[in-house]
Scaffold this active site. Structure first.
Site, PDB file in Angstrom:
ATOM      1  CG  ASN A 199     -46.003 -14.223 -20.788  1.00  0.00           C
ATOM      2  OD1 ASN A 199     -45.471 -12.979 -21.078  1.00  0.00           O
ATOM      3  ND2 ASN A 199     -47.242 -14.700 -20.722  1.00  0.00           N
ATOM      4  NE  ARG A 238     -45.427 -16.329 -24.380  1.00  0.00           N
ATOM      5  CZ  ARG A 238     -45.307 -15.051 -24.465  1.00  0.00           C
ATOM      6  NH1 ARG A 238     -44.114 -14.571 -25.048  1.00  0.00           N
ATOM      7  NH2 ARG A 238     -46.124 -14.190 -24.346  1.00  0.00           N
ATOM      8  N   GLY A 296     -50.980 -11.824 -25.807  1.00  0.00           N
ATOM      9  CA  GLY A 296     -50.858 -10.881 -26.960  1.00  0.00           C
ATOM     10  C   GLY A 296     -51.769  -9.867 -26.680  1.00  0.00           C
ATOM     11  CD  GLU A 346     -46.088 -10.044 -18.762  1.00  0.00           C
ATOM     12  OE1 GLU A 346     -45.528 -10.036 -20.032  1.00  0.00           O
ATOM     13  OE2 GLU A 346     -47.451  -9.987 -18.865  1.00  0.00           O
TER      14      GLU A 346
HETATM   15  P1  ADP Z   1     -44.461 -10.987 -25.083  1.00  0.00           P
HETATM   16  O1  ADP Z   1     -44.967 -11.227 -23.680  1.00  0.00           O
HETATM   17  O2  ADP Z   1     -43.281 -11.960 -25.440  1.00  0.00           O
HETATM   18  O3  ADP Z   1     -43.999  -9.500 -25.359  1.00  0.00           O
HETATM   19  P2  ADP Z   1     -46.609 -10.672 -26.862  1.00  0.00           P
HETATM   20  O4  ADP Z   1     -47.763 -10.573 -25.657  1.00  0.00           O
HETATM   21  O5  ADP Z   1     -46.232  -9.473 -27.449  1.00  0.00           O
HETATM   22  O6  ADP Z   1     -45.427 -11.196 -26.091  1.00  0.00           O
HETATM   23  O7  ADP Z   1     -47.087 -11.836 -27.652  1.00  0.00           O
HETATM   24  C1  ADP Z   1     -46.175 -12.726 -28.402  1.00  0.00           C
HETATM   25  C2  ADP Z   1     -46.822 -13.098 -29.760  1.00  0.00           C
HETATM   26  O8  ADP Z   1     -47.559 -14.077 -29.091  1.00  0.00           O
HETATM   27  C3  ADP Z   1     -47.663 -12.328 -30.323  1.00  0.00           C
HETATM   28  O9  ADP Z   1     -47.834 -12.540 -31.694  1.00  0.00           O
HETATM   29  C4  ADP Z   1     -48.969 -12.626 -29.591  1.00  0.00           C
HETATM   30  O10 ADP Z   1     -49.995 -12.286 -30.472  1.00  0.00           O
HETATM   31  C5  ADP Z   1     -48.735 -13.986 -29.595  1.00  0.00           C
HETATM   32  N1  ADP Z   1     -49.590 -14.720 -28.211  1.00  0.00           N
HETATM   33  C6  ADP Z   1     -49.187 -14.587 -26.860  1.00  0.00           C
HETATM   34  N2  ADP Z   1     -50.017 -15.203 -26.192  1.00  0.00           N
HETATM   35  C7  ADP Z   1     -51.097 -15.665 -26.942  1.00  0.00           C
HETATM   36  C8  ADP Z   1     -52.272 -16.581 -26.978  1.00  0.00           C
HETATM   37  N3  ADP Z   1     -52.680 -16.937 -25.684  1.00  0.00           N
HETATM   38  N4  ADP Z   1     -52.918 -16.942 -27.831  1.00  0.00           N
HETATM   39  C9  ADP Z   1     -52.419 -16.538 -29.035  1.00  0.00           C
HETATM   40  N5  ADP Z   1     -51.449 -15.792 -29.258  1.00  0.00           N
HETATM   41  C10 ADP Z   1     -50.622 -15.258 -28.347  1.00  0.00           C
HETATM   42  P1  ADP Z   2     -51.457 -10.778 -22.053  1.00  0.00           P
HETATM   43  O1  ADP Z   2     -51.454 -12.144 -21.499  1.00  0.00           O
HETATM   44  O2  ADP Z   2     -52.305 -10.407 -22.956  1.00  0.00           O
HETATM   45  O3  ADP Z   2     -49.942 -10.027 -22.023  1.00  0.00           O
HETATM   46  P2  ADP Z   2     -51.558  -9.436 -19.437  1.00  0.00           P
HETATM   47  O4  ADP Z   2     -52.613  -9.751 -17.973  1.00  0.00           O
HETATM   48  O5  ADP Z   2     -50.212  -9.433 -19.313  1.00  0.00           O
HETATM   49  O6  ADP Z   2     -52.163 -10.080 -20.521  1.00  0.00           O
HETATM   50  O7  ADP Z   2     -52.222  -7.774 -19.749  1.00  0.00           O
HETATM   51  C1  ADP Z   2     -51.572  -7.151 -20.728  1.00  0.00           C
HETATM   52  C2  ADP Z   2     -51.349  -5.751 -20.377  1.00  0.00           C
HETATM   53  O8  ADP Z   2     -52.619  -5.255 -20.048  1.00  0.00           O
HETATM   54  C3  ADP Z   2     -50.456  -5.258 -19.074  1.00  0.00           C
HETATM   55  O9  ADP Z   2     -49.120  -5.212 -19.782  1.00  0.00           O
HETATM   56  C4  ADP Z   2     -51.085  -3.984 -18.789  1.00  0.00           C
HETATM   57  O10 ADP Z   2     -50.696  -3.009 -19.416  1.00  0.00           O
HETATM   58  C5  ADP Z   2     -52.590  -4.383 -18.815  1.00  0.00           C
HETATM   59  N1  ADP Z   2     -53.059  -4.716 -17.688  1.00  0.00           N
HETATM   60  C6  ADP Z   2     -53.500  -6.178 -17.538  1.00  0.00           C
HETATM   61  N2  ADP Z   2     -53.891  -5.995 -16.379  1.00  0.00           N
HETATM   62  C7  ADP Z   2     -54.073  -5.027 -15.781  1.00  0.00           C
HETATM   63  C8  ADP Z   2     -54.737  -4.358 -14.389  1.00  0.00           C
HETATM   64  N3  ADP Z   2     -55.159  -5.180 -13.615  1.00  0.00           N
HETATM   65  N4  ADP Z   2     -54.735  -3.076 -14.431  1.00  0.00           N
HETATM   66  C9  ADP Z   2     -54.284  -2.326 -15.417  1.00  0.00           C
HETATM   67  N5  ADP Z   2     -53.730  -2.692 -16.541  1.00  0.00           N
HETATM   68  C10 ADP Z   2     -53.752  -4.103 -16.487  1.00  0.00           C
HETATM   69 MG    MG Z   3     -49.013 -10.207 -20.515  1.00  0.00          MG
END
Ligand code: ADP
Ligand code: ADP
Ligand code: MG
Length: 467
Positions: free
Chosen positions: A293, A295, A167, A277
């Protein structure tokens, strides 16, 4: 297959709970909602065939409490549990506990969630499958000395990422060794507090990249990809506006990327819907895996719009034992779709949450418009949860047509009583750089301070025109 003996419990709330209820009802499956005290009068609680209140408003005392959900499942005679997104959806222990209780978990098995839901572990798995990853540490780093040593090869600027993060939370940036020393300790303790695990790893910070992700779907034997989504428009690393297909990929790169993702899904014997991703660099046409992800994702409807495949129905069907009857060749891209996340937030106050009672609600109608929401007129938006109110999903034969339809749709939308991110979306739809898809994951963070005041002013007096 006849699913009428099944009883599906939805371990979630909000728009995704509504989405799952609709999918299950279309399959002739009875739906069981569980909710907190705060959600007793919510739309999913009303729509489901049966409902049970499991705990107080706070998520850690209701939606995040596996024991309460399993107890409700027992009392309600559930046969399967769909976890939605967020909450317990990527919790391997929960997935296992569901199976141990003799129920079906709608999603991959606990082992796959552990392997791919843990980010450091997923990097290693992707790499072993021949998928390039962002340069980073080999697995988790548990000491500052280890971090400093790893940073030598990773290089600055770098990100310290929580293995269990999600998130957009659990990511901190360090531009040099001094910052690393300071941020590393904070990152570890924050990760422990927020995700229950202090495990972190390092990854090179890639500036000016796009976030592109590939949807996969499998039945445990056979898996396919459903092309990609572009999710570069983010605020605080949280997606705000998504689209499919990505306007940035050539068809050659698209095929390469999607086939690699499908190959990994196949190697995992993946069951259910999942997303890989990536960060993508336009100039070098290189892509790097960042996470998976395991899910359903918030933005899945844009993929449904361009492929015509109902992802949530398929998640349920494969979980209940049906084979995936779609072949890769059946999946083609039809037109272009965008999704705008409408949050109850005040753009003028740093997007601070803006809960409260809805006094008026009107959704747009017309071709290519889909609204995924749990709102109804008079609904009291509780302050305890995610601020997502609705997803406005627009499909067009071209990206331009989707944008034009989106402007009309947002002009027809009225959400009164709370402040929302609608003005932001209206401005994004008319912005030349956004219209020509000239953006990366950092664009919105720069765009916001430059444009916010204008859009707040504009919202006050006029409606947009399509010209
Ligand atoms: P998506 O990858 O589906 O776009 P988001 O990153 O927007 O998802 O997360 C979807 C929802 O799940 C948000 O409400 C986010 O806060 C929650 N969420 C995702 N991963 C986690 C996590 N590891 N712990 C807590 N909340 C999470
Ligand atoms: P989450 O589980 O919160 O979705 P991600 O690893 O998918 O975490 O990262 C969330 C966002 O952060 C990515 O969509 C991207 O915009 C940014 N991000 C993540 N890793 C990198 C990276 N190595 N360099 C630049 N931006 C990053
Ligand atoms: Mg992500």
């Amino acid at each position: 297959m006849n699913f009428s003996d099944h009883r599906l419990l939805i371990a979630n709330r909000g728009e995704i709970a509504v989405r799952i209820i609709h999918a299950a009802q279309a399959l002739g499956i009875r739906t069981l909602a569980v909710c907190s005290e705060a959600d007793k009068l919510s739309l999913p609680a009303t729509l489901a065939d049966e409902v049970m209140v499991i705990g107080p408003a706070r998520a850690d005392q209701s939606y995040l409490k596996a024991e309460l959900i399993l107890e409700a499942a027992k009392q309600m005679n559930a046969t399967a549990i769909h976890p939605g997104y967020g909450f317990l959806s990527e919790n391997a222990d929960f997935a296992q506990a569901v199976v141990d209780a003799g129920l079906i978990f709608v999603g991959p098995d606990a082992h796959t969630i552990r392997q791919m839901g843990d980010k450091a572990c997923a990097r290693t798995t992707a790499q072993a499958a021949g998928i390039p990853v962002v340069p980073g540490s080999d697995g988790e780093i548990d000491s500052l000395e280890g971090a400093i040593a790893a940073a030598q090869t990773v290089g600055f600027p770098l990100l310290i990422k929580a293995s269990a993060g999600g998130g957009g939370r659990g990511i901190r940036i360090a531009r040099d060794a001094n910052e690393l020393a300071k941020e590393f300790i904070i990152a570890q303790s924050e990760a422990k507090a927020a995700f229950g695990s202090g495990a972190v790893y390092l990854e090179r910070f890639i500036e000016k990249a796009r976030h592109i992700e590939v949807q996969i779907l499998g039945d445990g034997e056979h898996s396919i990809h459903l092309y990609e989504r572009e999710c570069s428009l983010q605020r605080r690393r949280q997606k705000v506006f998504e689209e499919a297909p990505s306007p940035a990929l050539s068809s050659t790169i698209r095929e390469q990327l999607c086939q690699k993702a499908a190959k990994l899904a196949q190697a995992l014997h993946y069951k259910g819907a999942g997303t890989l991703e990536f960060l993508y660099d336009d100039t070098s046409e290189a892509f790097f895996f960042i996470e998976m992800n395991t899910r359903i994702q918030v933005e899945h409807p844009v993929t449904e719009a361009i492929t015509g495949v109902d992802l949530v129905q398929w998640m349920i069907k494969v979980a209940l034992g049906e084979s995936l009857s779609i072949q890769q060749d059946d999946i083609t891209i039809n037109g272009s779709a965008i999704e705008m996340r409408i949050n109850a937030e005040n753009p003028a106050k740093g997007f601070f949450p803006s809960p409260g009672r809805l006094t008026h609600l009107q959704w747009p109608v017309g071709e290519g418009i889909r609204i995924d929401t749990h709102l109804f007129d008079g609904y009291l938006i509780p302050p305890y949860y995610d601020s997502l109110l609705a997803k406005v999903i627009i499909h067009g034969q071209t990206r331009q047509q989707a944008f034009e339809r989106a402007i009309t749709a947002l002009n027809e939308t009225q959400i009164e009583g709370v402040l929302t991110t609608m003005p932001l979306h209206k401005a994004l739809l008319q912005d030349p750089a956004i219209k020509t898809a000239d953006f990366d994951t950092g664009t919105l963070e720069v765009w916001l301070p430059e444009n916010l005041h204008k859009l707040i002013e504009k919202e006050k007096d006029d409606a947009l025109t399509t010209h």
